[in-house]
Design a protein around this motif. Structure first.
Motif, short mmCIF file in Angstrom:
data_model
loop_
_atom_site.label_atom_id
_atom_site.label_comp_id
_atom_site.label_asym_id
_atom_site.label_seq_id
_atom_site.Cartn_x
_atom_site.Cartn_y
_atom_site.Cartn_z
N PHE A 1 0.81 -1.20 0.00
CA PHE A 1 0.00 0.00 0.00
C PHE A 1 0.86 1.28 0.00
O PHE A 1 0.52 2.29 -0.61
CB PHE A 1 -0.85 -0.11 1.26
CG PHE A 1 -1.80 1.00 1.52
CD1 PHE A 1 -2.28 1.81 0.51
CD2 PHE A 1 -2.27 1.21 2.81
CE1 PHE A 1 -3.18 2.81 0.79
CE2 PHE A 1 -3.17 2.21 3.09
CZ PHE A 1 -3.62 3.01 2.08
N ASP A 2 2.04 1.20 0.65
CA ASP A 2 2.91 2.38 0.71
C ASP A 2 3.39 2.81 -0.67
O ASP A 2 3.65 3.99 -0.90
CB ASP A 2 4.13 2.10 1.61
CG ASP A 2 3.72 2.04 3.08
OD1 ASP A 2 2.81 2.80 3.46
OD2 ASP A 2 4.30 1.24 3.83
N ILE A 3 3.50 1.85 -1.59
CA ILE A 3 3.91 2.20 -2.95
C ILE A 3 2.87 3.16 -3.55
O ILE A 3 3.22 4.17 -4.15
CB ILE A 3 4.05 0.93 -3.82
CG1 ILE A 3 5.14 0.03 -3.22
CG2 ILE A 3 4.35 1.29 -5.27
CD1 ILE A 3 5.23 -1.34 -3.84
N GLU A 4 1.59 2.85 -3.33
CA GLU A 4 0.51 3.70 -3.84
C GLU A 4 0.55 5.07 -3.15
O GLU A 4 0.38 6.11 -3.80
CB GLU A 4 -0.85 3.05 -3.54
CG GLU A 4 -1.08 1.73 -4.23
CD GLU A 4 -1.68 1.92 -5.60
OE1 GLU A 4 -0.90 2.12 -6.54
OE2 GLU A 4 -2.92 1.87 -5.73
N LEU A 5 0.75 5.05 -1.84
CA LEU A 5 0.76 6.31 -1.11
C LEU A 5 1.95 7.19 -1.54
O LEU A 5 1.81 8.40 -1.67
CB LEU A 5 0.83 6.06 0.40
CG LEU A 5 -0.41 5.42 1.03
CD1 LEU A 5 -0.21 5.28 2.54
CD2 LEU A 5 -1.66 6.24 0.76
N ILE B 1 -7.39 4.21 -4.46
CA ILE B 1 -6.91 3.83 -3.12
C ILE B 1 -8.10 3.68 -2.16
O ILE B 1 -8.17 2.71 -1.40
CB ILE B 1 -5.89 4.86 -2.58
CG1 ILE B 1 -4.64 4.87 -3.46
CG2 ILE B 1 -5.52 4.53 -1.15
CD1 ILE B 1 -3.63 5.95 -3.10
N PHE B 2 -9.04 4.60 -2.22
CA PHE B 2 -10.22 4.48 -1.36
C PHE B 2 -10.95 3.16 -1.62
O PHE B 2 -11.33 2.45 -0.70
CB PHE B 2 -11.21 5.63 -1.61
CG PHE B 2 -10.93 6.87 -0.80
CD1 PHE B 2 -10.84 6.80 0.58
CD2 PHE B 2 -10.76 8.10 -1.42
CE1 PHE B 2 -10.58 7.94 1.33
CE2 PHE B 2 -10.50 9.25 -0.68
CZ PHE B 2 -10.41 9.17 0.69
N ALA B 3 -11.12 2.85 -2.89
CA ALA B 3 -11.91 1.65 -3.23
C ALA B 3 -11.18 0.37 -2.86
O ALA B 3 -11.81 -0.58 -2.39
CB ALA B 3 -12.23 1.66 -4.72
N GLY C 1 -2.16 -1.60 9.22
CA GLY C 1 -1.45 -2.75 8.66
C GLY C 1 0.06 -2.59 8.60
O GLY C 1 0.73 -3.23 7.81
N ARG C 2 0.61 -1.70 9.45
CA ARG C 2 2.06 -1.51 9.44
C ARG C 2 2.76 -2.36 10.49
O ARG C 2 3.93 -2.20 10.74
CB ARG C 2 2.40 -0.05 9.77
CG ARG C 2 2.26 0.87 8.60
CD ARG C 2 2.92 2.21 8.91
NE ARG C 2 2.62 3.16 7.87
CZ ARG C 2 1.54 3.91 7.84
NH1 ARG C 2 0.65 3.83 8.81
NH2 ARG C 2 1.33 4.75 6.86
N PHE C 3 1.96 -3.22 11.14
CA PHE C 3 2.47 -3.91 12.32
C PHE C 3 3.62 -4.85 12.01
O PHE C 3 3.67 -5.45 10.98
CB PHE C 3 1.34 -4.73 12.92
CG PHE C 3 1.32 -4.63 14.41
CD1 PHE C 3 1.04 -3.42 15.01
CD2 PHE C 3 1.60 -5.73 15.19
CE1 PHE C 3 1.02 -3.31 16.39
CE2 PHE C 3 1.56 -5.62 16.57
CZ PHE C 3 1.28 -4.42 17.16
#
Ligand SMILES: Nc1ncnc2c1ncn2[C@@H]1O[C@H](COP(=O)(O)OP(=O)(O)OP(=O)(O)O)[C@@H](O)[C@H]1O
Ligand SMILES: [Mg+2]
Lengths: 219, 252
Positions: free
Chosen positions: A5-9, A66-68, B249-251
């Motif tokens: 998810f961090d890649i998207e952020l 990202i929301f979806a 989910g960073r745990f």
């Protein structure tokens, strides 16, 4: 732990920073065209706008995706919500630049009036607030938020002061009515630019601190 | 803040030498949904079971501290545990209907409590099934085996069974984790309706579910209660970094 998810952020953050850089350039070119009465430069600003519109749409779509797909919460949620708003505010600043740029040719024959009113002193302040705004989008250094609020206030007061002086001139000399009307409109848009900077500073504060500072007196 | 239904004071639980719950203090509001979240093994189920003394059934479990329900300590000597479990019902992850008819599953509890009159039982069965939002699906097949129901229907039947003895607290341990999205949303909708009358404590691994169904959220980690607060606060701006890391989910 690094999440996929961090890649998207990160991508969203990069695009937002890019957007802010494009806007900063647009604003500074617009203001230069205005005080230097540089009509070709103002045409350049109008031509640049489509690139900004494209990026605006890209950022909106990324947020939507990202929301979806990720159902963000907590600081992730605050960031994406704020990214949408900041993007929107930046895009509006771009529109204001175009609005002003399109009127540069209507005032460019009146350089003495522009000089006499010291509009360049005002535009320097606008350049600075926009630069600082871009800086906090990238660095999220909320210590500068209060300062941006103060700068916006100064710009608001000064542009209104200049507008009222313009209106006085209009009443004295009928040959400046047209240029004065255009300048008053331009000053109104400049004031709004500063207001968007303030909005963005509020959004950055919300991302970092989770507190809403808009509509309240800043602490 | 709402009235408090369950007050947990300095609750510590060991399984043999292993510390499973460390000095938990928590106040669970009346007729609200409280979600318990946290990584596997952090003590959510253990904590849930302390609220109706299900841990009494585990020989190695040792408990200290207090659990007050309506100001009464359920660990007092003179507490009738059977009666307590009537007041504090439980729904499990795996639906576990008896291999009896749908009707008998729901009538089971009331029968044990000495209710035998047909008319009264009929009424209890009907209202319980209605409250569990499954009446319309089973009213024409009450005599059929409960095992013929779908997983989602079985889970709602188990909720009806819990409701049949008139509890005021319902504990749910991952009640929808084995269900498809449609059955899950039915259970969530049901929880929403039930909280008007019951205090509900639910364990879930599904963060979105916790966010959707609960009013309050408690985050557990390694046997400790890390953070408790309104669900809307926990999911928008939690106070403690560990909570933030877990729900995003960073745990780890
Ligand atoms: N009957 C038992 N005997 C010994 N240890 C146990 C027993 N039940 C649970 N434990 C231990 O106590 C700790 C807490 O377990 P618990 O089942 O409460 O966790 P949980 O948060 O519900 O986990 P999960 O999300 O996987 O269901 C774990 O370390 C577990 O191994
Ligand atoms: Mg468990």
């Amino acid at each position: 732990m690094e999440r996929k998810f961090d890649i998207e952020l990160n991508k969203l953050n990069e695009r937002l920073v890019l957007m802010s850089q494009l806007i900063q350039k647009q604003v500074s070119m617009t203001l230069e065209a205005l005080v230097e009465c540089d009509v070709p430069l103002s045409k350049q600003v109008v031509a640049n706008d489509s690139e900004i519109d494209d990026l605006d749409v890209k950022i909106d779509k990324l947020c939507q995706r990202i929301f979806a797909l990720q159902q963000p919460v907590a600081s992730d949620l605050r960031f994406i919500m704020s990214a949408l708003k900041i993007n929107n505010d930046l895009e509006r600043m771009g529109d204001l630049s175009v609005f002003i740029a399109k009127r540069v040719s209507t005032v460019s024959d009146f350089k003495e009036i522009i000089n006499e009113l010291k509009i360049n002193e005002l535009t320097e302040k606008v350049d600075k607030i926009v630069k600082d705004t871009c800086m906090i989008i990238e660095t999220r250094r909320t210590v500068f938020v209060k300062d941006i609020f103060d700068q916006a206030q100064v710009i608001k007061e000064e542009s209104r002061l200049i507008s009222s002086r313009m209106i006085e001139q209009m009443m004295e000399k009928s040959d400046v009515i047209l240029v004065a009307t255009n300048l008053v409109q331009i000053l109104g848009q400049i004031e709004r630019m500063a207001a968007y900077s303030k909005n963005i500073a509020e959004s950055v504060y919300f991302i970092v601190e989770g507190k809403i500072v808009k509509h309240t007196q800043f602490l | 803040m709402k009235e408090i239904k369950i007050k947990i004071k300095d609750l510590t639980l060991h399984y043999g030498q292993k510390l499973a719950l460390n000095n938990i203090c928590l106040e669970i509001p009346d007729r609200r949904v409280t979600a318990l979240i946290g990584p596997s093994g952090c003590g959510k189920s253990t904590f849930l079971r302390t609220l109706n003394r299900m841990n009494d059934l585990i020989p190695s479990a040792r408990i200290s501290g207090e659990v007050l329900i309506d100001e009464l300590n359920i660990y007092d000597r003179n507490i009738d545990v059977v009666n307590l479990r009537k007041r504090v019902g439980m729904v499990f992850q795996k639906s576990n209907p008896f291999s009896k008819s749908i009707y008998e599953n729901v009538a089971y509890g009331p029968r044990i409590n000495g209710i035998n009159e047909r008319k009264v039982l009929d009424e209890i069965v009907e209202t319980s099934l209605k409250r569990a939002a499954i009446w319309n699906e089973v009213k024409d097949r009450l005599r059929d085996s409960a095992l013929g129901l779908s997983g989602g229907q079985q889970q709602r039947l188990c909720i009806a069974r819990t409701l049949s003895v008139n509890p005021d607290v319902i504990l749910m341990d991952e009640p929808a984790s084995a269900l498809d999205p449609l059955s899950t949303s039915k259970i969530e909708e049901l929880i929403h309706q039930l909280k008007e009358q019951y205090t509900i404590v639910i364990v879930t691994h599904n963060m979105q579910q916790a966010a959707r169904v609960s009013d309050y959220t408690a985050f557990f980690y390694l046997g400790e209660l890390i953070e408790f607060g309104k669900t809307k606060t926990i999911f928008t701006n939690p106070t403690i970094k560990q909570t933030e890391d877990y729900i995003t989910g960073r745990f780890g």
